[in-house]
Motif scaffolding. Structure first.
Motif, PDB file in Angstrom:
ATOM      1  N   TYR A 196      -9.542  -4.526   6.462  1.00 23.53           N
ATOM      2  CA  TYR A 196      -9.925  -5.063   5.412  1.00 23.53           C
ATOM      3  C   TYR A 196     -10.056  -6.577   5.311  1.00 23.53           C
ATOM      4  O   TYR A 196     -10.436  -7.482   4.443  1.00 23.53           O
ATOM      5  CB  TYR A 196      -9.008  -5.126   4.247  1.00 23.53           C
ATOM      6  CG  TYR A 196      -8.905  -3.506   3.719  1.00 23.53           C
ATOM      7  CD1 TYR A 196      -9.785  -3.374   2.437  1.00 23.53           C
ATOM      8  CD2 TYR A 196      -8.323  -2.522   4.355  1.00 23.53           C
ATOM      9  CE1 TYR A 196      -9.774  -1.674   2.066  1.00 23.53           C
ATOM     10  CE2 TYR A 196      -8.213  -1.234   3.989  1.00 23.53           C
ATOM     11  CZ  TYR A 196      -9.026  -0.962   2.816  1.00 23.53           C
ATOM     12  OH  TYR A 196      -8.814   0.252   2.458  1.00 23.53           O
ATOM     13  N   GLY A 197     -10.019  -7.188   6.799  1.00 25.28           N
ATOM     14  CA  GLY A 197     -10.093  -8.444   6.991  1.00 25.28           C
ATOM     15  C   GLY A 197      -8.976  -9.205   6.844  1.00 25.28           C
ATOM     16  O   GLY A 197      -7.793  -8.379   7.005  1.00 25.28           O
ATOM     17  N   GLY A 236      -9.943  -0.728  -2.242  1.00 27.36           N
ATOM     18  CA  GLY A 236      -8.812  -2.009  -1.683  1.00 27.36           C
ATOM     19  C   GLY A 236      -8.904  -2.887  -2.951  1.00 27.36           C
ATOM     20  O   GLY A 236      -9.564  -3.051  -3.894  1.00 27.36           O
ATOM     21  N   PHE A 237      -8.076  -3.987  -2.934  1.00 27.13           N
ATOM     22  CA  PHE A 237      -7.701  -4.863  -3.743  1.00 27.13           C
ATOM     23  C   PHE A 237      -7.055  -5.960  -3.116  1.00 27.13           C
ATOM     24  O   PHE A 237      -6.505  -6.138  -2.034  1.00 27.13           O
ATOM     25  CB  PHE A 237      -7.004  -4.412  -5.044  1.00 27.13           C
ATOM     26  CG  PHE A 237      -5.446  -4.227  -4.841  1.00 27.13           C
ATOM     27  CD1 PHE A 237      -5.011  -2.969  -3.876  1.00 27.13           C
ATOM     28  CD2 PHE A 237      -4.448  -5.232  -4.755  1.00 27.13           C
ATOM     29  CE1 PHE A 237      -3.814  -3.094  -3.391  1.00 27.13           C
ATOM     30  CE2 PHE A 237      -3.025  -5.055  -4.404  1.00 27.13           C
ATOM     31  CZ  PHE A 237      -2.734  -3.928  -3.853  1.00 27.13           C
ATOM     32  N   VAL A 238      -7.289  -7.312  -3.916  1.00 22.17           N
ATOM     33  CA  VAL A 238      -6.829  -8.384  -3.236  1.00 22.17           C
ATOM     34  C   VAL A 238      -5.436  -9.009  -4.175  1.00 22.17           C
ATOM     35  O   VAL A 238      -5.328  -8.562  -5.355  1.00 22.17           O
ATOM     36  CB  VAL A 238      -7.600  -9.897  -3.265  1.00 22.17           C
ATOM     37  CG1 VAL A 238      -8.796  -9.578  -2.261  1.00 22.17           C
ATOM     38  CG2 VAL A 238      -8.319 -10.108  -4.693  1.00 22.17           C
ATOM     39  N   THR A 263      -6.336  -8.455   1.613  1.00 23.13           N
ATOM     40  CA  THR A 263      -6.832  -7.433   0.993  1.00 23.13           C
ATOM     41  C   THR A 263      -5.987  -6.122   1.285  1.00 23.13           C
ATOM     42  O   THR A 263      -5.723  -6.042   2.480  1.00 23.13           O
ATOM     43  CB  THR A 263      -8.326  -7.495   1.382  1.00 23.13           C
ATOM     44  OG1 THR A 263      -9.011  -8.379   1.014  1.00 23.13           O
ATOM     45  CG2 THR A 263      -9.100  -6.252   0.771  1.00 23.13           C
ATOM     46  N   LEU A 264      -5.711  -5.233   0.515  1.00 19.79           N
ATOM     47  CA  LEU A 264      -4.876  -4.113   0.709  1.00 19.79           C
ATOM     48  C   LEU A 264      -5.628  -3.019   0.420  1.00 19.79           C
ATOM     49  O   LEU A 264      -6.640  -3.049  -0.362  1.00 19.79           O
ATOM     50  CB  LEU A 264      -3.554  -4.332  -0.238  1.00 19.79           C
ATOM     51  CG  LEU A 264      -2.638  -5.621   0.100  1.00 19.79           C
ATOM     52  CD1 LEU A 264      -1.582  -5.538  -0.987  1.00 19.79           C
ATOM     53  CD2 LEU A 264      -2.007  -5.384   1.320  1.00 19.79           C
ATOM     54  N   PRO A 265      -5.091  -2.114   0.967  1.00 21.46           N
ATOM     55  CA  PRO A 265      -5.740  -0.584   0.679  1.00 21.46           C
ATOM     56  C   PRO A 265      -5.431   0.022  -0.534  1.00 21.46           C
ATOM     57  O   PRO A 265      -4.350  -0.055  -1.173  1.00 21.46           O
ATOM     58  CB  PRO A 265      -5.341   0.179   2.068  1.00 21.46           C
ATOM     59  CG  PRO A 265      -3.982  -0.158   2.238  1.00 21.46           C
ATOM     60  CD  PRO A 265      -4.095  -1.764   2.036  1.00 21.46           C
TER      61      PRO A 265
END
Lengths: 337, 337
Positions: free
Chosen positions: B279-280, B133-135, B125-127
């Motif tokens: 974000y994990g 955020g998005f995957v 997962t990116l900021p």
């Protein structure tokens, strides 16, 4: 040295184009320019016609034109006429701020490829934290790369780094998904092997894209699809973070604004280090003459820097050297069977 | 919910692993952990053994081990035992901070692929600047992508975004070198066509990598080679620019330091927005159970966030849904002939 200028390409044409051209003309007495564009718009922007010639045309290629069609059909477009001038040997180089795709098409169909080079590569100069910068190619002229094409990019980038940066043994690296020799897909594994065997090349191995800005290589070789992704991710992230820093200053009240004021010079320095325009334009390497593209949003300074870069390419005869190399190797680099 | 933890993987193992695990254990009463690692090192770090079990082993996989070989030969390695626990159904998910390559190998050879999925995808997962955020997948599990594999990534990313982000119609985009449908190499052109035809998917078209951080898509589909380059370029540039901002503060004398002090909170906010760990971890999607990797340099907070993410995947049965989907479509998505 005669430079054919597409005076109408770019977001702020013809103003920034003419401002940059006149600055370069004033500084370098060996430069002559032919400006292709609308005379009515160009003339009021020119203080002094010394070593400037205007070739009047009102046709131009727009950013949303389909590149190949536009170049084929708009035969009087400023960009097309500039490329024709090089083909007819009335100019030595083409310079445009217009559509990259159209300039690539004009380069291929009008200027022509160097024999032995299958596909030209688009090569910008990118900043590094040490201030030296590096070149990377291909960043998008060719979406489907083949190993031998990437080897040709390495050879051309190497010539460029020697001539324009004065490096005796430019460090050439392959953009890959890991540093070990066996990393990557088959394209990058094969390219690694070919580059390792190429005589005279200072191949330093694979580089990952998180190291690009750290100045570990002078020439980064990549296929156009990956190079495009890495370049845009780098540019987009730099822009985003600097914008966030600015917002942090503006949104944090008096304390933050005062902080920002005190830090202004420092942050300006960073922004200017990462201002790609001061490194010149992107070169389409592999064509029979220098064909160079500045950002569509470039300002007069960027135009000036790009012309300085063209002048150095002409003074060093970089394209001639590339051409001689591929002629000597009969269109194949020495690693070919 | 039972999580098998490779307690020995990562730069600061086992300390940060156990600190994060215990924080998650205290907060979520439904979680049970089996910790694989050196009992002598683990025991002193544990305050309270509630819902924790230690399985002692001294073998571990190192960062420089060849992944496939290491997983095959080091049968008692903490990571391998954690993966075995999922295979033997004594655990529901695997968590490691160790080598990504080894975890991928352990996932493939021990946990196993979901029938119908040819290659798992690695999905971090990116900021984004809007904080949502998005995957993005695949960022490097599979260097040679095929169109149908990219379609499978889209389907899996879509399930994940629905379950973990609570989105009803996640915006799914294809990373490409331009926005028009015909952009890219043949892989991306074909993938575009397949995604356009896929029922139930909110495919919003191509995205270029300079737009990644702007929050224009929830799921970005990419081949592992390009995704790896875009991810590393983004991370590397963010790190470089933030470091330059810090140097600008430190090197600009009293004025700059004072400015930095006043701006400290603002700049900290940016750094934390771009701190990927909150974000994990990165999920290996396409395996029969959640297999999740946190950064090797993750701290206890990042470990905690990643466990929270695993808990949500288990609570939503995300992997079960993916498995049911591919079973129903007989291993082929509906666009297949």
């Amino acid at each position: 040295m005669k430079i054919a200028v597409d005076a109408m390409g770019g977001d702020n044409a013809p103003q920034v184009v003419l401002a940059g051209v006149q600055r370069a003309r004033d500084e370098f007495s060996e430069l002559e320019f032919t400006l292709y564009g609308d005379e009515a718009q160009l003339t009021p922007l020119i203080k002094d016609m010394t070593r400037l010639t205007i070739v009047h045309t009102t046709e131009k290629i727009n950013g949303d034109d389909e590149p190949v069609k536009a170049v084929r059909r708009k035969k009087q477009a400023s960009m097309v006429l500039a490329a024709q001038a090089v083909k007819n040997q009335t100019a030595d180089a083409v310079f445009s701020l217009g559509s990259t795709g159209a300039l690539l098409a004009a380069g291929l169909f009008i200027v022509g490829r160097i024999p032995g080079i299958d596909r030209p590569g688009l090569m910008p100069t990118l900043p590094t934290t040490d201030g030296h910068g590096f070149v990377m190619l291909d960043v998008g002229a060719n979406a489907e790369g083949k190993p031998q094409q990437l080897v040709n990019y390495a050879v051309m980038g190497d010539f460029y780094a020697r001539d324009l940066r004065g490096l005796r043994q430019p460090r050439v690296a392959l953009l890959n998904n890991g540093t070990e020799p066996n990393k990557g897909d088959s394209l990058h594994q094969e390219t690694y092997q070919l580059l390792s065997q190429l005589e005279g090349l200072n191949f330093i191995g694979n580089i990952e894209s998180d190291k690009l800005l750290q100045g570990v290589a002078d020439v980064v070789v990549t296929d156009g699809f990956t190079g495009n992704a890495a370049l845009k991710a780098t540019e987009g992230t730099a822009k985003t973070i600097l914008k966030l820093v600015k917002s942090a200053i503006m949104d944090s009240g008096f304390k933050g604004k005062l902080g920002g004021l005190l830090l202004k010079d420092g942050i300006k320095n960073i922004a200017s280090t990462f201002d790609v325009s001061s490194y010149g334009g992107a070169v389409l390497l592999g064509l029979k003459a220098p064909v160079i593209k500045a950002h569509g949003g470039a300002d007069a300074d960027a135009v000036y820097y790009t012309i300085r870069q063209i002048r150095e390419m002409l003074a060093n005869d970089t394209v001639g050297k590339v051409q001689a190399y591929f002629a000597a190797t009969k269109g194949h680099t020495s690693v070919d069977k």
